[in-house]
Design an enzyme around this catalytic site. Sequence first.
Site, PDB file in Angstrom:
ATOM      1  N   HIS A   1      54.690  50.285   3.083  1.00 55.50           N
ATOM      2  CA  HIS A   1      54.244  48.903   3.261  1.00 55.50           C
ATOM      3  C   HIS A   1      53.038  48.844   4.189  1.00 55.50           C
ATOM      4  O   HIS A   1      52.717  49.815   4.853  1.00 55.50           O
ATOM      5  CB  HIS A   1      55.375  48.009   3.796  1.00 55.50           C
ATOM      6  CG  HIS A   1      55.817  48.302   5.192  1.00 55.50           C
ATOM      7  ND1 HIS A   1      56.851  49.159   5.487  1.00 55.50           N
ATOM      8  CD2 HIS A   1      55.379  47.843   6.405  1.00 55.50           C
ATOM      9  CE1 HIS A   1      57.033  49.213   6.793  1.00 55.50           C
ATOM     10  NE2 HIS A   1      56.145  48.428   7.379  1.00 55.50           N
TER      11      HIS A   1
ATOM     12  N   HIS B   1      49.708  47.950  11.054  1.00 51.82           N
ATOM     13  CA  HIS B   1      50.003  49.343  10.710  1.00 51.82           C
ATOM     14  C   HIS B   1      50.174  49.519   9.210  1.00 51.82           C
ATOM     15  O   HIS B   1      50.395  48.554   8.478  1.00 51.82           O
ATOM     16  CB  HIS B   1      51.239  49.872  11.448  1.00 51.82           C
ATOM     17  CG  HIS B   1      52.529  49.211  11.072  1.00 51.82           C
ATOM     18  ND1 HIS B   1      53.035  48.140  11.770  1.00 51.82           N
ATOM     19  CD2 HIS B   1      53.428  49.469  10.092  1.00 51.82           C
ATOM     20  CE1 HIS B   1      54.182  47.766  11.235  1.00 51.82           C
ATOM     21  NE2 HIS B   1      54.448  48.557  10.201  1.00 51.82           N
TER      22      HIS B   1
ATOM     23  N   GLU C   1      54.574  43.363   5.271  1.00 53.10           N
ATOM     24  CA  GLU C   1      55.300  42.943   6.463  1.00 53.10           C
ATOM     25  C   GLU C   1      54.361  42.069   7.269  1.00 53.10           C
ATOM     26  O   GLU C   1      53.175  42.381   7.403  1.00 53.10           O
ATOM     27  CB  GLU C   1      55.705  44.169   7.291  1.00 53.10           C
ATOM     28  CG  GLU C   1      56.433  43.830   8.583  1.00 53.10           C
ATOM     29  CD  GLU C   1      56.768  45.050   9.421  1.00 53.10           C
ATOM     30  OE1 GLU C   1      57.642  44.936  10.289  1.00 53.10           O
ATOM     31  OE2 GLU C   1      56.146  46.126   9.240  1.00 53.10           O
TER      32      GLU C   1
END
Length: 134
Positions: A79, A7, A130
């Site tokens: 992010h 994502h 991440e």
Amino acid sequence: MIGRLNHVAIAVPDLEAAAATYANTLGAKVSPPLAQPEHGVTVVFVELPNTKIELLHPLGDNSPIANFLAKNASGGIHHVCYEVDDIIAARDKLKAEGARVLGDGEPKIGAHGKPVLFLHPKDFYGTLIEIEQV
């Protein structure tokens, strides 16, 4: 080591308005809001055929997203998240290569119920990364 893009996270000052824009204007499938108190955020997932957009909104006074929005009042990309098969092996390899893992270096459970770690943006050309175990 990294797998597919899981994502892209976008910090937003108004979660309801952002979710409505994705649902109504862009015609996307949007999840209900999900509070993540351990991360200081409320999230909404926008589901796309090949990935997701994660809309982030501060939850509580100590939210890292509140700090981000204080510097970027209209919001913005916060992010990107990549999938890994083994988060511990990925962490150890990244650290051996000189990447800095944020926090205490131990995985936390993320919004998808899977272990996640964050990598320092200065090690990745200004992008907070991440990694999520799949």
